[in-house]
Design an enzyme around this catalytic site. Structure first.
Site, PDB file in Angstrom:
ATOM      1  N   ASN A 129      -3.134   2.727   4.781  1.00 46.62           N
ATOM      2  CA  ASN A 129      -2.426   1.642   4.662  1.00 46.62           C
ATOM      3  C   ASN A 129      -2.400   1.045   5.994  1.00 46.62           C
ATOM      4  O   ASN A 129      -2.028   1.606   6.966  1.00 46.62           O
ATOM      5  CB  ASN A 129      -0.872   2.347   4.154  1.00 46.62           C
ATOM      6  CG  ASN A 129       0.027   1.223   4.461  1.00 46.62           C
ATOM      7  OD1 ASN A 129      -0.162  -0.031   4.260  1.00 46.62           O
ATOM      8  ND2 ASN A 129       1.306   1.773   4.478  1.00 46.62           N
ATOM      9  N   GLY A 130      -2.510  -0.385   6.269  1.00 51.49           N
ATOM     10  CA  GLY A 130      -2.500  -1.031   7.417  1.00 51.49           C
ATOM     11  C   GLY A 130      -3.378  -1.897   7.407  1.00 51.49           C
ATOM     12  O   GLY A 130      -4.192  -2.359   6.427  1.00 51.49           O
TER      13      GLY A 130
ATOM     14  N   TRP B 246      -2.594  -3.008  -1.835  1.00 56.93           N
ATOM     15  CA  TRP B 246      -1.888  -4.391  -1.848  1.00 56.93           C
ATOM     16  C   TRP B 246      -3.145  -5.186  -0.985  1.00 56.93           C
ATOM     17  O   TRP B 246      -3.239  -4.999   0.316  1.00 56.93           O
ATOM     18  CB  TRP B 246      -0.579  -4.374  -1.254  1.00 56.93           C
ATOM     19  CG  TRP B 246      -0.150  -5.829  -1.216  1.00 56.93           C
ATOM     20  CD1 TRP B 246       0.722  -6.218  -2.296  1.00 56.93           C
ATOM     21  CD2 TRP B 246       0.167  -7.032  -0.324  1.00 56.93           C
ATOM     22  NE1 TRP B 246       1.339  -7.466  -2.034  1.00 56.93           N
ATOM     23  CE2 TRP B 246       0.754  -7.946  -0.850  1.00 56.93           C
ATOM     24  CE3 TRP B 246      -0.542  -7.055   0.846  1.00 56.93           C
ATOM     25  CZ2 TRP B 246       0.876  -9.047  -0.096  1.00 56.93           C
ATOM     26  CZ3 TRP B 246      -0.237  -8.146   1.387  1.00 56.93           C
ATOM     27  CH2 TRP B 246       0.380  -9.281   1.070  1.00 56.93           C
TER      28      TRP B 246
ATOM     29  N   LYS C 259       7.523  -4.624  -1.323  1.00 56.07           N
ATOM     30  CA  LYS C 259       8.877  -4.303  -0.801  1.00 56.07           C
ATOM     31  C   LYS C 259       8.861  -4.184   0.752  1.00 56.07           C
ATOM     32  O   LYS C 259       9.702  -4.683   1.358  1.00 56.07           O
ATOM     33  CB  LYS C 259       9.068  -3.094  -1.715  1.00 56.07           C
ATOM     34  CG  LYS C 259      10.451  -2.542  -0.883  1.00 56.07           C
ATOM     35  CD  LYS C 259      11.741  -3.202  -1.950  1.00 56.07           C
ATOM     36  CE  LYS C 259      12.914  -3.022  -1.780  1.00 56.07           C
ATOM     37  NZ  LYS C 259      13.834  -4.080  -1.786  1.00 56.07           N
TER      38      LYS C 259
ATOM     39  N   GLU D  89      19.101 -17.978   0.179  1.00 59.08           N
ATOM     40  CA  GLU D  89      18.912 -16.511  -0.776  1.00 59.08           C
ATOM     41  C   GLU D  89      18.808 -16.757  -2.080  1.00 59.08           C
ATOM     42  O   GLU D  89      18.007 -16.276  -2.631  1.00 59.08           O
ATOM     43  CB  GLU D  89      20.082 -15.552  -0.222  1.00 59.08           C
ATOM     44  CG  GLU D  89      20.178 -14.339  -0.896  1.00 59.08           C
ATOM     45  CD  GLU D  89      18.521 -13.530  -0.459  1.00 59.08           C
ATOM     46  OE1 GLU D  89      18.059 -13.966   0.165  1.00 59.08           O
ATOM     47  OE2 GLU D  89      18.640 -12.251  -1.379  1.00 59.08           O
TER      48      GLU D  89
ATOM     49  N   LYS E 294      15.436 -15.697  -4.447  1.00 55.65           N
ATOM     50  CA  LYS E 294      15.371 -14.912  -5.289  1.00 55.65           C
ATOM     51  C   LYS E 294      14.836 -15.325  -6.531  1.00 55.65           C
ATOM     52  O   LYS E 294      14.132 -14.580  -7.229  1.00 55.65           O
ATOM     53  CB  LYS E 294      16.994 -14.325  -5.808  1.00 55.65           C
ATOM     54  CG  LYS E 294      17.800 -13.473  -4.987  1.00 55.65           C
ATOM     55  CD  LYS E 294      17.158 -11.976  -5.127  1.00 55.65           C
ATOM     56  CE  LYS E 294      16.278 -11.817  -4.432  1.00 55.65           C
ATOM     57  NZ  LYS E 294      16.468 -11.574  -2.615  1.00 55.65           N
TER      58      LYS E 294
ATOM     59  N   HIS F 150      17.479 -37.391   3.032  1.00 59.35           N
ATOM     60  CA  HIS F 150      16.235 -37.649   4.186  1.00 59.35           C
ATOM     61  C   HIS F 150      15.055 -37.405   3.462  1.00 59.35           C
ATOM     62  O   HIS F 150      14.006 -36.993   4.242  1.00 59.35           O
ATOM     63  CB  HIS F 150      16.594 -36.887   5.432  1.00 59.35           C
ATOM     64  CG  HIS F 150      18.009 -37.342   6.165  1.00 59.35           C
ATOM     65  ND1 HIS F 150      17.855 -38.738   6.542  1.00 59.35           N
ATOM     66  CD2 HIS F 150      19.082 -36.817   6.159  1.00 59.35           C
ATOM     67  CE1 HIS F 150      19.224 -38.639   6.978  1.00 59.35           C
ATOM     68  NE2 HIS F 150      19.994 -37.381   6.897  1.00 59.35           N
TER      69      HIS F 150
ATOM     70  N   GLU G 134      10.833 -15.738  -6.003  1.00 57.11           N
ATOM     71  CA  GLU G 134      10.120 -14.083  -6.051  1.00 57.11           C
ATOM     72  C   GLU G 134       9.948 -13.574  -7.347  1.00 57.11           C
ATOM     73  O   GLU G 134       9.000 -13.167  -7.602  1.00 57.11           O
ATOM     74  CB  GLU G 134      11.214 -13.364  -5.361  1.00 57.11           C
ATOM     75  CG  GLU G 134      11.086 -13.212  -3.898  1.00 57.11           C
ATOM     76  CD  GLU G 134      12.119 -12.116  -3.183  1.00 57.11           C
ATOM     77  OE1 GLU G 134      11.747 -11.328  -2.252  1.00 57.11           O
ATOM     78  OE2 GLU G 134      13.329 -12.107  -3.326  1.00 57.11           O
TER      79      GLU G 134
ATOM     80  N   CYS H 136       0.759  -1.193   0.020  1.00 59.46           N
ATOM     81  CA  CYS H 136       0.157   0.137  -0.021  1.00 59.46           C
ATOM     82  C   CYS H 136       0.855   1.252  -0.027  1.00 59.46           C
ATOM     83  O   CYS H 136       1.657   1.395   0.735  1.00 59.46           O
ATOM     84  CB  CYS H 136      -0.920   0.027   1.253  1.00 59.46           C
ATOM     85  SG  CYS H 136      -2.289  -1.132   1.209  1.00 59.46           S
TER      86      CYS H 136
ATOM     87  N   ARG I 288       6.355  -0.728  -3.827  1.00 58.62           N
ATOM     88  CA  ARG I 288       5.999  -1.449  -2.695  1.00 58.62           C
ATOM     89  C   ARG I 288       5.093  -2.444  -2.729  1.00 58.62           C
ATOM     90  O   ARG I 288       4.846  -3.243  -1.979  1.00 58.62           O
ATOM     91  CB  ARG I 288       5.240  -0.461  -1.837  1.00 58.62           C
ATOM     92  CG  ARG I 288       6.069   0.754  -1.534  1.00 58.62           C
ATOM     93  CD  ARG I 288       5.565   1.952  -0.775  1.00 58.62           C
ATOM     94  NE  ARG I 288       4.717   1.582   0.519  1.00 58.62           N
ATOM     95  CZ  ARG I 288       5.408   1.677   1.587  1.00 58.62           C
ATOM     96  NH1 ARG I 288       6.668   2.005   1.584  1.00 58.62           N
ATOM     97  NH2 ARG I 288       4.615   1.249   2.641  1.00 58.62           N
TER      98      ARG I 288
END
Ligand code: G6P
Length: 610
Positions: A101-102, A75, A605, A483, A487, A506, A490, A2, A27
């Site tokens: 926003n929230g 969002w 973001k 990481e 990446k 395993h 995403e 947002c 964002r």
């Protein structure tokens, strides 16, 4: 997550709002809207999908004339992405308009309360209760500030708000709690925004709003209040960084630009903290005695920042012999952690606004623990609330998938671990010197890797249709695998998992079949033969293996199908080099699949909700 922009001044508001929202696209969002006061009415346009649709619907803002307005990118949390659920939200008469926003956590209760009083809801959002609740109190008080403070006392959860009252056409009202909001001041008018890039083109004078503060903006003035309607004095911060830092600068994508900015980010984070061959971290605010007394470090973060914590555990434990626990902030905040007698809690965050990380910080402080923040965004909530803050000087990071902030966080951890190792006498003088020299060489070595990205691009192009990709490694190589896998997930939407190489057998090895790509990271000399055995295990099951190693391990070519060499550094810092080809690999897979590299679907973001 947002984005909010508001403007009141001498210019047409709508183009400024659209421009500001464009700067906040990073964002993450799925719908957008703006509302502008045209002198007598507040007119509004909102659409699901990309901002481009909003620009088309408003003829780039020309269709909504007026010099006061608020805008929002949403969002979705409560209610699917749709025109109706997009912000702004409004009361029945369209005389009170809100962007938010929230999350309003008690919205169900408030909604019922309002419905019992005849209010009708048109959207599925939690935000709409704010518009009706403001209406409810405004009709009783006829005072926007009083109505707003009443609402703030009633709602539970988090909010950054921009509000227009039709009866008060010369003001924008705003307030925040646990969601970011800044206020900008300029000769030509005043602004609210979720983040600096939205308004940097217009002003560098910025006020950071504290929790439960209110700002009332007019064309020439900004007044701040607390929730008791008492005036609050605030001083503006001058933003130093350049507007170009938030632009693409000739690169096709922010992600690529930010990958290439990593050597600079490391230099800026490391060099000012090395003086006469010694690491000095003034911000740490700890005496040598206090450093010696630390019996445990707890690192708490989310996403990639969490992965830097996983890496830091190996580095701290190796260099400074302090036990380290690493937690996902969303788990830590509810797990009732056990602190030592002298624990240092480190919260790591690029944005400094991640809701779970902020909550973890507060939870630690509530238990009397001192918190060190490793933060990129200056003035963000975590930076302000931590007991001490060590900034990573990566500069503004726009692409949703982090790269340069991640690398700068690793560098910050190297500095801290070295400092602790030195003070605690767990590393020798000669090792200390050698590590510092290696650390200062890292940017150059990164540049060397980045000089030729074609081999990685060619390799990535072969895997555009992959369904599953596995990353394996041991120790620090496992931390890097985490990481690399994140990446890829995403931005390419390919399913991927990172596994500690020895753990594959395993269970996960059953997923390896003919042609499955396995990326094996093997930078750790001591573990090298072990990882080679794991490579052979997957090769036997038909895997195609890409190995990532250094020149000393040339014989890895015998067991892998494609080998990428990184320059040699010490075992602790190798991850900082190994991550670059993995970032480039994810970038080129995403690019080759024709995806939105900088704004991947469903991601934000700055994750300001729990
Ligand atoms: C989001 C971002 C990730 C980031 C994570 C934590 O999920 O997309 O790139 O690692 O949040 O963010 P922070 O700002 O706290 O580092």
């Amino acid at each position: 997550m947002c984005g909010i922009v508001g403007y009141i001044g001498d210019e047409q508001a709508a183009p400024i709002l659209l421009n500001g929202l464009t700067k906040l696209e990073y964002r993450g969002y799925d719908s957008a809207g703006i509302a502008v006061f045209d002198g007598s009415e507040i007119r509004m346009e909102k659409v699901s999908g990309r901002l481009q649709r909003l620009k088309e619907a408003t003829d780039n803002g020309k269709a909504l004339p007026g010099m006061v307005g608020i805008g929002h990118t949403r969002w979705a949390t409560h209610g699917c992405p749709s025109d109706t659920n997009a912000h702004p939200h409004f009361n029945k008469e369209h005389s009170i308009i809100v962007v938010h926003n929230g999350i309003i956590e008690n919205f169900t209760k408030l909604k019922l309360h309002l419905e019992n009083r005849g209010y009708q809801f048109v959207s599925e959002t939690d935000t709409e209760v704010l518009a009706h609740l403001l209406d409810y109190y405004y009709k009783r008080t006829r005072n926007p500030l009083a109505a707003l403070t009443k609402v703030m006392q009633k709602v539970e959860g988090s909010y950054a708000l921009g509000i227009l009252f039709r009866d008060h056409p010369d003001s924008i009202y705003s307030a925040r709690k646990d969601s970011p909001l800044i206020v900008g001041q300029s000769e030509r008018g005043n602004f609210i925004a979720s983040d600096v890039p939205a308004i940097l083109q217009y002003t560098r004078e910025v006020f950071y709003m504290e929790n439960e503060e209110i700002a009332v903006l007019t064309r020439d003035d900004i007044k701040f209040y607390n929730v008791d309607e008492e005036p609050v004095e605030k001083t503006a911060t001058h933003i130093e960084w350049d507007v170009n830092a938030a632009e693409k600068g000739g690169y096709e994508h922010f992600l690529l630009k930010e990958i290439y900015e990593q050597p600079r980010a490391i230099r800026d984070t490391v060099n000012p903290r090395i003086k006469d061959g010694q690491i000095e971290i003034e911000e740490l605010q700890m005496t040598d005695e206090e450093i010696k007394g630390i019996d445990k470090i707890m690192i708490v973060a989310c996403g990639s920042a969490y992965h830097t914590g996983v890496m830091a555990k190996y580095v701290f434990e190796g260099m400074a012999r302090v036990p380290v626990e690493v937690d996902l902030a969303s788990e830590y905040r509810y797990r009732d952690p056990i602190f030592g007698r002298n624990t240092l809690v480190i919260v790591v965050s690029q944005s400094g606004e991640t809701a779970d990380s902020l909550a973890a910080l507060r939870e630690s402080q509530a238990h009397g623990q001192k918190v060190l923040g490793i933060v990129n965004v200056v003035g963000s909530s975590i930076a302000r609330e931590a007991d001490s803050v060590m900034y990573t000087w990566a500069g503004p990071e726009i692409s949703v998938a982090t790269t340069k902030a991640y690398s700068a966080q690793l560098a910050a951890f190297y500095l801290l671990a070295l400092k602790f190792g030195r003070v605690r006498k767990t590393i020798s003088d000669s090792d200390y010197e050698a590590y510092i020299s290696d650390l200062q060489k890292l940017p150059e070595q990164m540049e060397e890797i980045l000089k030729d990205r074609q081999p990685i691009q060619r390799f990535a192009n072969r895997y555009l249709a992959a369904e599953h990709i596995f990353f394996i490694g041991r120790g620090i190589d496992y931390a890097i695998s985490l990481e690399g896998s994140l990446k890829l997930k995403e931005i390419s939407y390919i399913h991927s998992e990172a596994y500690a190489a020895g753990e594959l057998k395993h269970g996960t090895i059953s997923l390896i079949e003919d042609g499955t790509l396995v990326v094996a990271v093997a930078t750790q000399e001591k573990l090298y033969p072990k990882t080679v055995s794991n490579i052979v295990e997957v090769k036997t099951r038909g895997a195609f293996v890409m190995a990532l190693t250094n020149e000393d391990n040339k014989d890895i070519e015998k067991v892998s199908d494609f080998t990428f060499y990184i320059p040699k550094t010490n075992r602790y810092f190798a991850g900082s080099l190994a991550v670059l080809p993995l970032q480039l690999f994810a970038y080129y897979v995403s690019l080759g699949r024709g995806l939105d590299v900088d704004k991947p679907r469903n991601l934000a973001k700055s994750v300001t909700v729990e």
